[in-house]
Every structure is written in structure tokens, then in C-alpha cells.
Design a protein around this motif. Structure first.
Motif, PDB file in Angstrom:
ATOM      1  N   GLN A 179       1.043  -1.449   0.169  1.00  0.00           N
ATOM      2  CA  GLN A 179      -0.108  -0.321   0.083  1.00  0.00           C
ATOM      3  C   GLN A 179       1.013   1.116   0.156  1.00  0.00           C
ATOM      4  OE1 GLN A 179      -2.358  -1.118   3.694  1.00  0.00           O
ATOM      5  NE2 GLN A 179      -4.339  -0.893   1.510  1.00  0.00           N
ATOM      6  N   ARG A 180       1.078   1.594  -1.129  1.00  0.00           N
ATOM      7  CA  ARG A 180       2.297   3.117  -0.998  1.00  0.00           C
ATOM      8  C   ARG A 180       1.689   4.182  -1.660  1.00  0.00           C
ATOM      9  NH1 ARG A 180       7.697   0.719   0.690  1.00  0.00           N
ATOM     10  NH2 ARG A 180       8.449   2.066  -0.655  1.00  0.00           N
ATOM     11  N   PRO A 181       0.925   5.136  -1.218  1.00  0.00           N
ATOM     12  CA  PRO A 181      -0.171   5.877  -2.099  1.00  0.00           C
ATOM     13  C   PRO A 181       0.304   6.897  -3.560  1.00  0.00           C
ATOM     14  CG  PRO A 181       0.492   6.267   0.249  1.00  0.00           C
ATOM     15  CD  PRO A 181       1.145   5.174   0.465  1.00  0.00           C
ATOM     16  N   ILE A 182       1.914   6.954  -2.932  1.00  0.00           N
ATOM     17  CA  ILE A 182       2.953   7.292  -4.322  1.00  0.00           C
ATOM     18  C   ILE A 182       2.247   6.502  -5.707  1.00  0.00           C
ATOM     19  CG2 ILE A 182       4.545   8.351  -5.196  1.00  0.00           C
ATOM     20  CD1 ILE A 182       5.398   9.554  -2.900  1.00  0.00           C
ATOM     21  N   LEU A 183       2.637   5.518  -5.278  1.00  0.00           N
ATOM     22  CA  LEU A 183       2.462   4.776  -6.722  1.00  0.00           C
ATOM     23  C   LEU A 183       0.801   4.542  -6.663  1.00  0.00           C
ATOM     24  CD1 LEU A 183       4.303   1.100  -5.603  1.00  0.00           C
ATOM     25  CD2 LEU A 183       5.002   3.290  -7.091  1.00  0.00           C
ATOM     26  N   GLU A 184      -0.375   4.025  -5.886  1.00  0.00           N
ATOM     27  CA  GLU A 184      -1.138   4.827  -5.944  1.00  0.00           C
ATOM     28  C   GLU A 184      -1.981   5.953  -7.285  1.00  0.00           C
ATOM     29  OE1 GLU A 184      -3.701   2.735  -5.391  1.00  0.00           O
ATOM     30  OE2 GLU A 184      -3.339   1.659  -3.934  1.00  0.00           O
ATOM     31  N   LEU A 185      -1.193   6.919  -6.911  1.00  0.00           N
ATOM     32  CA  LEU A 185      -1.588   7.915  -7.697  1.00  0.00           C
ATOM     33  C   LEU A 185      -1.005   8.044  -8.737  1.00  0.00           C
ATOM     34  CD1 LEU A 185      -2.549  11.236  -6.706  1.00  0.00           C
ATOM     35  CD2 LEU A 185      -0.752  11.618  -6.080  1.00  0.00           C
ATOM     36  N   ALA A 186       0.157   7.542  -9.161  1.00  0.00           N
ATOM     37  CA  ALA A 186       0.828   7.476 -10.609  1.00  0.00           C
ATOM     38  C   ALA A 186      -0.247   7.214 -11.189  1.00  0.00           C
ATOM     39  CB  ALA A 186       2.592   7.052  -9.888  1.00  0.00           C
ATOM     40  N   MET A 221       7.117   8.812 -17.616  1.00  0.00           N
ATOM     41  CA  MET A 221       7.021   8.072 -15.338  1.00  0.00           C
ATOM     42  C   MET A 221       6.518   6.840 -15.350  1.00  0.00           C
ATOM     43  SD  MET A 221       3.696  10.625 -13.866  1.00  0.00           S
ATOM     44  CE  MET A 221       3.540  11.744 -14.280  1.00  0.00           C
ATOM     45  N   LEU A 222       5.914   6.493 -16.427  1.00  0.00           N
ATOM     46  CA  LEU A 222       5.371   5.306 -16.314  1.00  0.00           C
ATOM     47  C   LEU A 222       6.653   3.962 -16.654  1.00  0.00           C
ATOM     48  CD1 LEU A 222       3.797   2.526 -16.676  1.00  0.00           C
ATOM     49  CD2 LEU A 222       3.100   3.341 -18.535  1.00  0.00           C
ATOM     50  N   GLY A 223       7.726   4.337 -16.669  1.00  0.00           N
ATOM     51  CA  GLY A 223       8.913   4.106 -16.638  1.00  0.00           C
ATOM     52  C   GLY A 223       9.594   4.413 -14.980  1.00  0.00           C
ATOM     53  N   SER A 224       9.186   5.316 -14.142  1.00  0.00           N
ATOM     54  CA  SER A 224       9.594   4.703 -12.361  1.00  0.00           C
ATOM     55  C   SER A 224       8.793   4.396 -12.331  1.00  0.00           C
ATOM     56  CB  SER A 224       9.516   6.676 -11.990  1.00  0.00           C
ATOM     57  OG  SER A 224      10.261   6.861 -12.531  1.00  0.00           O
ATOM     58  N   LEU A 225       7.273   4.823 -12.461  1.00  0.00           N
ATOM     59  CA  LEU A 225       6.359   3.802 -12.134  1.00  0.00           C
ATOM     60  C   LEU A 225       6.811   1.992 -11.689  1.00  0.00           C
ATOM     61  CD1 LEU A 225       3.190   3.266 -10.264  1.00  0.00           C
ATOM     62  CD2 LEU A 225       3.058   3.193 -12.485  1.00  0.00           C
ATOM     63  N   ARG A 226       6.952   1.628 -12.973  1.00  0.00           N
ATOM     64  CA  ARG A 226       6.978   0.438 -13.391  1.00  0.00           C
ATOM     65  C   ARG A 226       8.705  -0.135 -12.932  1.00  0.00           C
ATOM     66  NH1 ARG A 226       7.465  -1.147 -20.143  1.00  0.00           N
ATOM     67  NH2 ARG A 226       9.392   0.192 -19.251  1.00  0.00           N
ATOM     68  N   GLU A 245       9.983   6.543  -5.783  1.00  0.00           N
ATOM     69  CA  GLU A 245       8.103   7.524  -5.488  1.00  0.00           C
ATOM     70  C   GLU A 245       9.371   8.857  -5.520  1.00  0.00           C
ATOM     71  OE1 GLU A 245       6.069   3.918  -2.285  1.00  0.00           O
ATOM     72  OE2 GLU A 245       7.853   5.098  -1.549  1.00  0.00           O
ATOM     73  N   ALA A 246      10.492   8.890  -4.841  1.00  0.00           N
ATOM     74  CA  ALA A 246      10.313  10.481  -4.836  1.00  0.00           C
ATOM     75  C   ALA A 246      10.287  10.535  -6.201  1.00  0.00           C
ATOM     76  CB  ALA A 246      11.578   9.693  -4.090  1.00  0.00           C
ATOM     77  N   ASP A 247      10.442  10.170  -7.239  1.00  0.00           N
ATOM     78  CA  ASP A 247      11.104  10.253  -8.693  1.00  0.00           C
ATOM     79  C   ASP A 247       9.043  11.388  -9.178  1.00  0.00           C
ATOM     80  OD1 ASP A 247      13.947  10.340  -9.407  1.00  0.00           O
ATOM     81  OD2 ASP A 247      13.849   8.607  -9.716  1.00  0.00           O
ATOM     82  N   ALA A 286       3.082  16.631   1.029  1.00  0.00           N
ATOM     83  CA  ALA A 286       2.228  16.032   2.340  1.00  0.00           C
ATOM     84  C   ALA A 286       3.056  14.688   1.352  1.00  0.00           C
ATOM     85  CB  ALA A 286       1.386  15.599   2.458  1.00  0.00           C
ATOM     86  N   LEU A 287       2.827  14.071   0.375  1.00  0.00           N
ATOM     87  CA  LEU A 287       3.855  12.244  -0.321  1.00  0.00           C
ATOM     88  C   LEU A 287       5.021  13.241  -0.550  1.00  0.00           C
ATOM     89  CD1 LEU A 287       0.761  11.445  -3.147  1.00  0.00           C
ATOM     90  CD2 LEU A 287       1.581  10.633  -0.285  1.00  0.00           C
ATOM     91  N   HIS A 288       5.234  14.193  -1.019  1.00  0.00           N
ATOM     92  CA  HIS A 288       6.882  14.749  -0.586  1.00  0.00           C
ATOM     93  C   HIS A 288       7.586  14.992   0.326  1.00  0.00           C
ATOM     94  CE1 HIS A 288       9.599  17.634  -3.807  1.00  0.00           C
ATOM     95  NE2 HIS A 288       9.951  17.073  -2.679  1.00  0.00           N
ATOM     96  N   VAL A 289       6.905  15.228   1.152  1.00  0.00           N
ATOM     97  CA  VAL A 289       8.080  15.111   2.349  1.00  0.00           C
ATOM     98  C   VAL A 289       7.788  13.717   2.771  1.00  0.00           C
ATOM     99  CG1 VAL A 289       7.723  15.756   4.665  1.00  0.00           C
ATOM    100  CG2 VAL A 289       7.286  17.201   2.993  1.00  0.00           C
ATOM    101  N   MET A 290       6.999  12.707   2.505  1.00  0.00           N
ATOM    102  CA  MET A 290       6.883  11.100   3.043  1.00  0.00           C
ATOM    103  C   MET A 290       8.224  10.937   2.285  1.00  0.00           C
ATOM    104  SD  MET A 290       2.612  11.346   3.514  1.00  0.00           S
ATOM    105  CE  MET A 290       2.983   9.665   3.815  1.00  0.00           C
ATOM    106  N   ALA A 291       8.363  10.888   0.658  1.00  0.00           N
ATOM    107  CA  ALA A 291       8.396  10.154   0.074  1.00  0.00           C
ATOM    108  C   ALA A 291      10.417  10.668   0.411  1.00  0.00           C
ATOM    109  CB  ALA A 291       8.529  10.300  -1.365  1.00  0.00           C
ATOM    110  N   LYS A 292      10.595  11.721   0.954  1.00  0.00           N
ATOM    111  CA  LYS A 292      11.990  12.402   0.939  1.00  0.00           C
ATOM    112  C   LYS A 292      12.335  12.256   1.920  1.00  0.00           C
ATOM    113  CE  LYS A 292      13.675  16.409   2.488  1.00  0.00           C
ATOM    114  NZ  LYS A 292      12.900  17.931   2.765  1.00  0.00           N
ATOM    115  N   HIS A 293      11.602  11.541   3.275  1.00  0.00           N
ATOM    116  CA  HIS A 293      12.382  10.791   4.896  1.00  0.00           C
ATOM    117  C   HIS A 293      13.064   9.123   4.103  1.00  0.00           C
ATOM    118  CE1 HIS A 293      10.047  14.122   6.892  1.00  0.00           C
ATOM    119  NE2 HIS A 293      11.028  14.239   6.747  1.00  0.00           N
ATOM    120  N   GLN A 294      11.763   8.719   3.328  1.00  0.00           N
ATOM    121  CA  GLN A 294      12.013   7.459   3.317  1.00  0.00           C
ATOM    122  C   GLN A 294      13.538   7.374   2.410  1.00  0.00           C
ATOM    123  OE1 GLN A 294      10.055   5.026   4.376  1.00  0.00           O
ATOM    124  NE2 GLN A 294      11.370   3.656   4.086  1.00  0.00           N
TER     125      GLN A 294
END
Lengths: 331, 122
Positions: free
Chosen positions: A175-182, A282-287, A320-322, B97-105
Motif C-alpha cells: 500500500q503505497r500512496p504515491i504509486l496509487e497516485l501515479a 513516468m510509467l517507467g519510474s512506476l514500472r 516514489e521520490a521521482d 505531504a507525499l513529497h515530504v514522506m517520500a523524501k524521508h523514506q
């Protein structure tokens, strides 16, 4: 059944070099879990030859594999070479009589494949500004090659790729919110399908042999070749996980989008919108993030117990950072 | 329960030992030893930075969702809200918020990684 590769190479030297041709070298270079690469050479009737053997060490299952067979790889390399792509020359496709299993032989190309060397080693300083354009030219040669008939190449488009990777992601239980959003964002911004072309499928810094003087020497590692959107190959080499510490240079950590696209157009490729490339990037990072998750799961489920696997799982956060920055910027 | 040696110090001592024996290993094991040392370095960073990072993630997610909860519960709810389309890139506060969380992880998992938008290594 274990294969004696060295003995197979001795036989192959005679087959390719004629009676009396003897191995001058035979050395295993690298190997993943299923693929081996050997450098070998012999002095034969036609003079000395320096070659590479690529062979699969575990049985190939065309049903479940994402990759193509080595015979298909060799056929694609030959077809793209005939259309001017910079690829290694295929010397021989191994058959039953060679006793090497599924394998083919190519002429050795000198140069460097290590991504970090290409982005940061001073040896490449002079040629580096030319590389993104050359990569565009190289891709145009591949993409304009009509796929040889009968190879059964898989066809992939943006929506299909999102479906496939979302299914894999859901199955992991992560469960990773950034992957969900991507996923959500990319589904809402999937470009209209275009006329599909032959794709390399793994076109990134690390799979290209670069010469410090001439630049792109050969495009390697064809196992993920398929049919699809030409921007897919461009987006993958722009994915930040393959920029090796140089996010400021979007193409492979060595060049700019404009040069990649200009080289592609100059070599006869069709015009491609940067937004389409950015979608696939972007799909590359997600993949890549989901591939990292599945590699961790192969460890958790006991299929592969190397310490490497769970650490690759910790690379999800790089994607996720990307992704979060790409989502802020928009396509 | 005790003050000396700390968990961080035990992890660090094993990491240093792996680094000591690495030069004598065959190439494959030398590579895996480097990965193992990196894994312990990540454990060390998680021990020291993880609690604050998780507390901030909980605070940020609670702000987005409008109620308190555990990390697991808030994270699951946030994922469901995004998956269901109730939250998008337009949602106020979501991307920051997601940016901060991603940075910390990332700082725990791979502090040397240069993400999108970062310049070259100084």
C-alpha cells in the motif's frame, strides 16, 4: 542437465573457424539467474575472431516469459542491422548440434556499458554531449525496422501496460500512496495509441555499448523486445533510475530531451511529442518501482534467497521520490 | 532497557566487520557483502530517523484525512482514497505531504540517490 560450456566453445571454434581452429580465450563475463555471457576467441581459417556467446542456462517458457527467445533476439538484431541500427553482428545462432542449448554468437564490440562511467567518467567527457542525439538516431533505426514475421512479438500500449503493472502491484498487497497516485494520474493522461513499431524494450543507459570516441557502438540486451509506442523506448532511457546520479541530464544522465528527439527525427523517425515521452518516462519510474517490489517478494516467498532482493525492494522509494516530482510538474 | 551498547552500535559493528572481510571474498560474495553492509546501514538510519519520519507521516496523513489514526490505518485509508478517485493531484496539500514522506523514506533507504529535480552531486 549441466552443459559444459567450455567444451561447447571448443567445438564451436572448429565449426566457425574451420579444422584446427583452437580457442585462444574463453571467459564467463556475467550472469543473471537465467542468462550467461561468455567472451571467447579463436584463430581460424579466416584469421582471429573475438566473439561473445549469449546463452540461456535454464529452460525458456514462451508462455510465461516476458522476454523473447534467444533465436528471436538474434533475428531481431539481424533485421535491425539490415536497417542501419547500431547492433552487434550476429555470427551464429546455435542449434542442437552445438550442444550449448539456447544460445547465439555475436562479434565482440569494445566499449563501456556501465551507466555511471558514461555519465561521470572523464573519458566520456568529450563524446557525452553527442550521445543523446546518437541514441535518437539509434532508436530511429530500430523503430523503422519492420518486425520480421512469425516471431510472435507481444504488443503493448500504455493502457495495457498500466493494467498489467497494476495487477502485479495489487497482487503484492503493498500500500503505497504515491504509486496509487501515479496509476491514477497516468490512467487519466494515457495518450491515444499510435501506429505500433518494433521496440527494443529495455533501451536504457546500461544496455548500450558506448565508445569513448565514437559514442553509441551497439545496442545490447534485446530480450524485452516487443511491439508498441515508439515513445516507450524514449521514456525508458529518460527514467531517472537510469541516470546514475545525474538527474539534471534527462536522457540517460548524459543528455537532453531535445537532442534525443532531434536525432530521432534526423534519422527518419516520425515526430514525437515530448509529452508522450514524459508519459512513458513516468510509467517507467512506476514500472521500475513495481519491479523492485516483485523482486523483494521473490525473496519473501522463498523463490530467491539472495540478500540482494530485499535491498532492491528498498529501491521502491527512489521511484516514489521521482514520481512525486513528476506528478508535481505534470506531463 | 540498557544504554550501552545501543542497537545502532551493534548494527554498525556488524556493518564494519563486513567491510573488513570484503576484500578477501570472491567477486560474487564481495558484491553481496557490499549489499549486506548497505542493508545494515539502512537499518541504522531507520533506527535513528525512522520514528521521527513515521511520526511526521502520521501527522501529515491525519491532516489530509481529517482524523487521527495509526500509520497503518491512515496509510490504507489514503491509498483507498486515491484509488477511488476521491483524492487527485489537485487535492490541496496532497502532493506536498507525499513529497515530504517520500523524501524521508529515501533518506533512510538510499540517501545517495539524486531524485528528479535535484542537481548534480555537489
Amino acid at each position: 542437465m549441466a552443459v559444459d560450456v567450455r567444451a561447447g566453445l571448443e567445438k564451436l571454434a572448429v565449426r566457425l573457424g574451420g579444422q584446427g581452429a583452437a580457442l585462444t580465450e574463453a571467459q564467463r563475463l556475467s550472469g543473471g539467474a537465467s542468462m550467461e555471457t561468455w567472451a571467447f576467441g579463436f584463430d581460424g581459417a579466416g584469421g582471429p575472431e573475438r566473439l561473445i556467446l549469449r546463452r540461456r542456462s535454464v529452460p525458456f517458457d514462451p508462455e510465461s516469459a516476458r522476454s523473447v527467445s534467444l533465436a528471436t533476439e538474434a533475428a531481431l538484431i539481424r533485421a535491425t542491422e539490415a536497417h542501419g541500427a547500431r547492433v552487434p553482428h550476429v555470427r551464429h545462432v546455435c542449434g542442437e548440434a552445438d550442444g550449448l542449448g539456447e544460445a547465439y554468437v555475436m562479434v565482440r564490440v569494445d566499449g563501456e556499458t556501465l551507466g555511471r562511467k558514461i555519465t561521470s567518467d572523464p573519458r566520456f567527457d568529450a563524446v557525452r554531449p553527442a550521445l543523446a542525439r546518437q541514441c535518437g538516431e539509434a532508436l530511429a533505426g530500430i523503430h523503422k525496422t519492420p518486425p520480421p514475421p512469425g516471431l510472435g512479438l507481444k504488443a503493448i500500449d500504455g493502457k495495457g501496460e498500466l493494467d498489467r503493472y497494476e495487477e502485479v502491484y495489487r497482487a503484492t498487497g503493498a500500500q503505497r500512496p504515491i504509486l496509487e497516485l501515479a496509476f491514477q494520474y497516468l490512467r487519466r493522461h494515457t495518450p491515444e495509441p499510435v501506429e505500433p513499431v518494433l521496440l527494443h524494450g529495455d533501451f536504457r543507459n546500461g544496455n548500450i555499448m558506448f565508445d569513448p570516441e565514437a559514442g553509441v557502438a551497439a545496442v545490447l540486451d534485446w530480450e524485452l523486445a516487443h511491439i508498441g509506442d515508439p515513445a516507450e523506448d524514449m521514456g525508458w532511457i529518460c527514467t531517472n533510475s537510469w541516470r546514475f546520479g545525474r538527474p539534471d541530464r534527462p536522457v540517460g544522465g548524459f543528455g537532453d530531451y531535445a537532442d534525443l528527439l532531434a536525432g530521432y527525427a534526423a534519422a527518419g523517425g516520425r515526430a514525437i511529442d515530448l509529452r508522450r515521452v514524459r508519459f512513458w518516462q513516468m510509467l517507467g519510474s512506476l514500472r521500475w518501482g513495481i519491479m523492485c517490489l516483485t523482486m523483494y517478494l521473490s525473496w519473501r516467498d522463498g523463490a530467491e534467497k539472495s540478500v540482494e532482493r530485499p535491498m532492491i525492494g528498498r529501491r521502491v522509494s527512489e521511484t516514489e521520490a521521482d514520481l512525486v516530482v513528476l506528478l508535481e510538474e505534470g506531463l | 532497557m540498557i544504554t550501552h551498547p545501543t542497537t545502532e552500535e551493534l548494527v554498525e559493528s556488524v556493518r564494519l566487520w563486513i567491510d573488513q572481510i570484503r576484500p578477501g571474498l570472491d567477486p560474487r560474495n564481495a558484491f553481496l557483502a557490499r549489499v549486506a553492509a548497505n542493508a545494515l546501514a539502512a537499518v541504522g538510519r531507520e533506527l535513528s530517523e525512522g520514528p521521527a519520519a513515521e511520526a511526521e507521516a502520521v501527522r501529515l496523513m491525519a491532516g489530509l484525512l481529517g482524523h487521527e489514526g495509526t500509520f497503518e490505518a491512515l496509510n490504507a485509508e489514503l491509498c483507498a482514497a486515491i484509488r477511488g478517485g476521491d483524492m487527485t493531484v489537485e487535492t490541496a496539500g496532497l502532493l506536498p505531504a507525499l513529497h515530504v514522506m517520500a523524501k524521508h523514506q529515501l533518506a533512510i533507504d538510499q540517501p545517495s540517490y539524486r531524485p528528479e529535480g535535484a542537481g548534480p552531486r555537489p
